[in-house]
Scaffold this motif. Structure first.
Motif, PDB file in Angstrom:
ATOM      1  N   PHE A  60     -10.504 -22.491   3.842  1.00 59.26           N
ATOM      2  CA  PHE A  60      -9.853 -22.974   2.615  1.00 59.26           C
ATOM      3  C   PHE A  60      -8.354 -22.877   2.809  1.00 59.26           C
ATOM      4  CE2 PHE A  60     -13.877 -21.019   1.232  1.00 59.26           C
ATOM      5  CZ  PHE A  60     -14.504 -22.120   0.671  1.00 59.26           C
ATOM      6  N   PRO A  61      -7.706 -23.846   3.493  1.00 63.08           N
ATOM      7  CA  PRO A  61      -6.256 -23.775   3.675  1.00 63.08           C
ATOM      8  C   PRO A  61      -5.542 -23.771   2.333  1.00 63.08           C
ATOM      9  CG  PRO A  61      -7.097 -25.933   4.285  1.00 63.08           C
ATOM     10  CD  PRO A  61      -8.282 -25.086   4.016  1.00 63.08           C
ATOM     11  N   GLU A  62      -4.402 -23.152   2.341  1.00 62.74           N
ATOM     12  CA  GLU A  62      -3.624 -23.033   1.105  1.00 62.74           C
ATOM     13  C   GLU A  62      -3.199 -24.407   0.635  1.00 62.74           C
ATOM     14  OE1 GLU A  62       0.692 -21.351  -0.084  1.00 62.74           O
ATOM     15  OE2 GLU A  62      -0.613 -19.906   0.908  1.00 62.74           O
ATOM     16  N   ARG A  63      -3.373 -24.621  -0.692  1.00 62.90           N
ATOM     17  CA  ARG A  63      -3.028 -25.894  -1.296  1.00 62.90           C
ATOM     18  C   ARG A  63      -2.097 -25.654  -2.465  1.00 62.90           C
ATOM     19  NH1 ARG A  63      -6.590 -29.708   0.681  1.00 62.90           N
ATOM     20  NH2 ARG A  63      -8.470 -28.831   1.684  1.00 62.90           N
ATOM     21  N   ARG A  64      -1.328 -26.717  -2.749  1.00 61.37           N
ATOM     22  CA  ARG A  64      -0.401 -26.653  -3.881  1.00 61.37           C
ATOM     23  C   ARG A  64      -0.639 -27.836  -4.802  1.00 61.37           C
ATOM     24  NH1 ARG A  64       5.366 -24.869  -1.095  1.00 61.37           N
ATOM     25  NH2 ARG A  64       4.628 -22.890  -0.188  1.00 61.37           N
ATOM     26  N   LEU A  65      -0.678 -27.531  -6.069  1.00 59.73           N
ATOM     27  CA  LEU A  65      -0.895 -28.539  -7.098  1.00 59.73           C
ATOM     28  C   LEU A  65       0.419 -28.750  -7.822  1.00 59.73           C
ATOM     29  CD1 LEU A  65      -2.904 -30.336  -8.606  1.00 59.73           C
ATOM     30  CD2 LEU A  65      -3.353 -28.398 -10.133  1.00 59.73           C
ATOM     31  N   PHE A  66       1.016 -29.946  -7.626  1.00 57.98           N
ATOM     32  CA  PHE A  66       2.338 -30.250  -8.196  1.00 57.98           C
ATOM     33  C   PHE A  66       2.181 -30.823  -9.597  1.00 57.98           C
ATOM     34  CE2 PHE A  66       3.169 -30.160  -3.680  1.00 57.98           C
ATOM     35  CZ  PHE A  66       4.389 -29.519  -3.586  1.00 57.98           C
ATOM     36  N   LEU A  67       3.055 -30.332 -10.488  1.00 57.83           N
ATOM     37  CA  LEU A  67       3.128 -30.790 -11.872  1.00 57.83           C
ATOM     38  C   LEU A  67       4.544 -31.295 -12.103  1.00 57.83           C
ATOM     39  CD1 LEU A  67       1.251 -27.840 -13.626  1.00 57.83           C
ATOM     40  CD2 LEU A  67       0.315 -30.038 -12.902  1.00 57.83           C
ATOM     41  N   LYS A  68       4.711 -32.605 -12.254  1.00 55.12           N
ATOM     42  CA  LYS A  68       6.034 -33.220 -12.352  1.00 55.12           C
ATOM     43  C   LYS A  68       6.279 -33.746 -13.763  1.00 55.12           C
ATOM     44  CE  LYS A  68       8.961 -36.740 -10.197  1.00 55.12           C
ATOM     45  NZ  LYS A  68       9.030 -37.833  -9.194  1.00 55.12           N
ATOM     46  N   SER A  69       7.466 -33.480 -14.260  1.00 53.02           N
ATOM     47  CA  SER A  69       7.911 -33.999 -15.552  1.00 53.02           C
ATOM     48  C   SER A  69       9.178 -34.829 -15.352  1.00 53.02           C
ATOM     49  CB  SER A  69       8.146 -32.840 -16.524  1.00 53.02           C
ATOM     50  OG  SER A  69       9.214 -32.039 -16.076  1.00 53.02           O
ATOM     51  N   ASP A  70       9.802 -35.277 -16.424  1.00 49.07           N
ATOM     52  CA  ASP A  70      11.001 -36.117 -16.318  1.00 49.07           C
ATOM     53  C   ASP A  70      12.180 -35.346 -15.750  1.00 49.07           C
ATOM     54  OD1 ASP A  70       9.552 -38.183 -17.340  1.00 49.07           O
ATOM     55  OD2 ASP A  70      10.192 -37.840 -19.430  1.00 49.07           O
ATOM     56  N   ASP A  88      11.841 -31.969 -14.414  1.00 47.11           N
ATOM     57  CA  ASP A  88      11.518 -30.820 -13.576  1.00 47.11           C
ATOM     58  C   ASP A  88      10.221 -31.081 -12.826  1.00 47.11           C
ATOM     59  OD1 ASP A  88      11.586 -28.391 -12.387  1.00 47.11           O
ATOM     60  OD2 ASP A  88      10.967 -27.224 -14.182  1.00 47.11           O
ATOM     61  N   THR A  89      10.088 -30.384 -11.699  1.00 47.01           N
ATOM     62  CA  THR A  89       8.868 -30.438 -10.911  1.00 47.01           C
ATOM     63  C   THR A  89       8.438 -29.017 -10.575  1.00 47.01           C
ATOM     64  OG1 THR A  89       9.482 -32.561  -9.939  1.00 47.01           O
ATOM     65  CG2 THR A  89       7.808 -31.257  -8.798  1.00 47.01           C
ATOM     66  N   ARG A  90       7.188 -28.715 -10.890  1.00 48.02           N
ATOM     67  CA  ARG A  90       6.621 -27.399 -10.602  1.00 48.02           C
ATOM     68  C   ARG A  90       5.306 -27.570  -9.830  1.00 48.02           C
ATOM     69  NH1 ARG A  90       7.397 -23.916 -16.204  1.00 48.02           N
ATOM     70  NH2 ARG A  90       9.696 -24.162 -16.350  1.00 48.02           N
ATOM     71  N   PHE A  91       4.851 -26.451  -9.254  1.00 47.96           N
ATOM     72  CA  PHE A  91       3.594 -26.513  -8.523  1.00 47.96           C
ATOM     73  C   PHE A  91       2.830 -25.219  -8.744  1.00 47.96           C
ATOM     74  CE2 PHE A  91       6.536 -24.519  -5.592  1.00 47.96           C
ATOM     75  CZ  PHE A  91       5.815 -23.497  -5.027  1.00 47.96           C
ATOM     76  N   ILE A  92       1.527 -25.348  -8.567  1.00 45.79           N
ATOM     77  CA  ILE A  92       0.617 -24.183  -8.660  1.00 45.79           C
ATOM     78  C   ILE A  92       0.084 -23.939  -7.279  1.00 45.79           C
ATOM     79  CG2 ILE A  92      -1.501 -23.267  -9.656  1.00 45.79           C
ATOM     80  CD1 ILE A  92      -1.047 -25.070 -12.062  1.00 45.79           C
ATOM     81  N   ARG A  93       0.193 -22.741  -6.832  1.00 45.32           N
ATOM     82  CA  ARG A  93      -0.245 -22.373  -5.490  1.00 45.32           C
ATOM     83  C   ARG A  93      -1.705 -21.925  -5.545  1.00 45.32           C
ATOM     84  NH1 ARG A  93       2.345 -17.453  -1.905  1.00 45.32           N
ATOM     85  NH2 ARG A  93       1.102 -17.807   0.010  1.00 45.32           N
ATOM     86  N   LEU A  94      -2.539 -22.600  -4.753  1.00 47.81           N
ATOM     87  CA  LEU A  94      -3.964 -22.248  -4.680  1.00 47.81           C
ATOM     88  C   LEU A  94      -4.197 -21.522  -3.379  1.00 47.81           C
ATOM     89  CD1 LEU A  94      -5.567 -25.588  -5.940  1.00 47.81           C
ATOM     90  CD2 LEU A  94      -5.110 -23.506  -7.239  1.00 47.81           C
ATOM     91  N   ARG A  95      -4.312 -20.220  -3.491  1.00 51.71           N
ATOM     92  CA  ARG A  95      -4.521 -19.399  -2.318  1.00 51.71           C
ATOM     93  C   ARG A  95      -5.990 -19.529  -1.851  1.00 51.71           C
ATOM     94  NH1 ARG A  95      -2.618 -13.544  -3.719  1.00 51.71           N
ATOM     95  NH2 ARG A  95      -3.086 -13.318  -1.481  1.00 51.71           N
ATOM     96  N   PRO A  96      -6.287 -19.162  -0.593  1.00 49.96           N
ATOM     97  CA  PRO A  96      -7.682 -19.244  -0.123  1.00 49.96           C
ATOM     98  C   PRO A  96      -8.653 -18.403  -0.956  1.00 49.96           C
ATOM     99  CG  PRO A  96      -6.186 -19.065   1.731  1.00 49.96           C
ATOM    100  CD  PRO A  96      -5.332 -18.870   0.513  1.00 49.96           C
ATOM    101  N   GLU A  97      -8.193 -17.226  -1.396  1.00 50.53           N
ATOM    102  CA  GLU A  97      -9.073 -16.388  -2.214  1.00 50.53           C
ATOM    103  C   GLU A  97      -9.400 -17.058  -3.548  1.00 50.53           C
ATOM    104  OE1 GLU A  97      -6.406 -15.490  -0.747  1.00 50.53           O
ATOM    105  OE2 GLU A  97      -6.860 -13.807   0.627  1.00 50.53           O
ATOM    106  N   THR A  98      -8.352 -17.704  -4.116  1.00 52.49           N
ATOM    107  CA  THR A  98      -8.577 -18.400  -5.398  1.00 52.49           C
ATOM    108  C   THR A  98      -9.566 -19.551  -5.221  1.00 52.49           C
ATOM    109  OG1 THR A  98      -6.328 -17.834  -6.047  1.00 52.49           O
ATOM    110  CG2 THR A  98      -7.440 -19.553  -7.328  1.00 52.49           C
TER     111      THR A  98
END
Length: 442
Positions: A17-27, A29-39
């Motif tokens: 389960f390689p680490e993945r990032r879920l990006f959340l973009k607004s007008d 700002d841009t943020r992301f959620i880090r999905l660790r292998p354990e998660t």
């Protein structure tokens, strides 16, 4: 600090389960959620558990649906089987009821015939005594006639001996013609009397033979009447005696108890006695007295049968759902003693008293709901529980077949039914013993 084992586990999970990032973009700002292998592992395990649970639950529901369908089909088949059995029992009950009515009609006809035959018996006995008296008179007259005939024969013999002496006859005729004429007239009258006596004796003998034949035919007729009555009494008494014995009731004690209770109304019939000279009764008189005793016994059996619960408490089409003895309790599931029999039927089905008695309880009782309790003779008590409506009152005297309550589901009950109990001296017994014992009688 992270241990080497944790580092190795993390590296192993990262390969799967390689680490993945879920990006959340607004007008702005841009943020992301880090999905660790354990998660990711936890999420994957959760989804797997939910899917497995859904599969298992779906399989269970399908199996339960299939099982319920089979159970419903089986229940329908059982219900059809029970309905067919109930219809057969209902037909059998109706047939037995018709047989009972026919037997009652035959019994009433037999009683009427007994009355007629008793009258004929008394008349025939009176006629027989009159005939015997007439035979005695005829025989006495015949003996006197025979004596007169013998006397006439002796006189005729003497006259014939005198006629043999010709010399004497001629001398008498010559010397006394008047005496000779008188003697001839006397001989002629004696001959006529002799012929009349012989004719009367023959008529008397013929009349005696006719009377003896009439008496013999009368006795044969009386014997046939007695045989018919004895067979009718045997056919009527034996089923009742068998019914009481099958129910475990000692007939001698039961009959004696009924006789004591009805000594002023239903006691023994007066024995038949036709002799006024203190003689022993004849064979016909003894048979008539035996018939009267059997009629009295039959009447006592009838009274006793009305006082014992030899009937079913319901007459409509019902289902026999539970019998007497240990069973699985419908509420708790445990093994418990069931002191009666359960009959399930439509709400409001009529319930009837199974024997004559006095109502000792008519109201609510814990566990039984609306309860009717009836005290009968011979220490017998019947209970009718779970009623929706009670139609009698405490202290009321009821007879067999009286409508006492309506079927319901009050008290400790799972559905509309009648709980019926029979107790003897306070001890519960199987009610079906009494119902089955009377199945071929009433």
């Amino acid at each position: 600090m992270r241990t080497r084992l944790a580092i190795k586990i993390h590296a192993f999970l990262e390969r799967i389960f390689p680490e993945r990032r879920l990006f959340l973009k607004s007008d702005t700002d841009t943020r992301f959620i880090r999905l660790r292998p354990e998660t990711q592992l936890i999420a994957y395990a959760g989804v797997t558990v939910v899917v497995a649970w859904a599969i298992v639950a779906t399989a269970i529901l399908l199996m339960d649906s299939i099982g319920s369908g089979n159970f419903r089909e089986q229940a329908k088949r059982d219900q059809m089987t029970y309905q067919e059995r109930l219809n057969a029992l209902s037909g059998e009950r109706d047939a037995r009821a018709e047989e009972a009515l026919a037997a009652q009609a035959r019994f009433n006809a037999a009683l009427d015939q007994i009355s007629v035959m008793q009258s004929e018996l008394l008349e025939s006995e009176t006629r027989r005594r009159e005939l015997e008296t007439g035979i005695d008179v005829i025989q006495s007259t015949l003996r006197n006639t025979m004596k007169d005939r013998e006397a006439a024969r002796d006189a005729l013999t003497q006259l014939e001996a005198q006629n043999q002496d010709d010399a004497t006859v001629h001398h008498v005729a010559a010397s006394a013609p008047v005496q000779m004429t008188f003697m001839a007239d006397a001989l002629e009258r004696t001959a006529q009397q002799r012929d009349q006596v012989i004719s009367d004796a023959q008529s008397a003998l013929d009349q005696r033979d006719e009377l003896e034949l009439e008496i013999r035919l009368m006795r044969e007729q009386n014997d046939q009447i007695f045989r018919q009555l004895e067979e009718a009494m045997t056919i009527s008494v034996e089923p009742l005696d068998k019914m009481f014995r099958n129910a475990g009731m000692p007939t001698d004690r039961i009959i004696e108890q009924v006789r004591r209770g009805y000594s002023g109304q239903g006691g023994p019939l007066t024995p038949l006695s036709l002799s006024t000279r203190g003689e022993e009764p004849s064979a016909d008189e003894a048979r008539a007295n035996q018939l009267l005793r059997q009629m009295d016994q039959l009447n006592l059996y009838r009274i006793a049968a009305e006082k014992a619960p030899f009937a079913s408490p319901v007459r409509a089409a019902v289902r026999y759902t539970s019998g007497f003895g240990y069973r699985r309790d419908p509420k708790t599931g445990g093994r418990r003693m069931h002191n009666g029999s359960d009959f399930a039927g439509p709400h409001g089905t009529d319930i009837f008293a199974t024997a004559d008695g006095v109502v000792t309880h008519a109201g609510w009782q814990s566990g039984f709901g609306r309860l009717v309790r009836i005290q009968h003779a011979f220490g017998i008590e019947t209970l009718y529980a779970h009623n929706t409506r009670i139609r009698v009152k405490k202290g009321q005297r009821v007879s067999r077949g009286d409508h006492i309550a309506d079927m319901g589901s009050t008290g400790r009950s799972t559905g509309t039914h009648l709980h019926y109990e029979v107790r003897v001296n306070g001890r519960p017994v199987n009610p079906m013993i009494y119902i089955k014992a009377a199945r071929n009688v009433f």
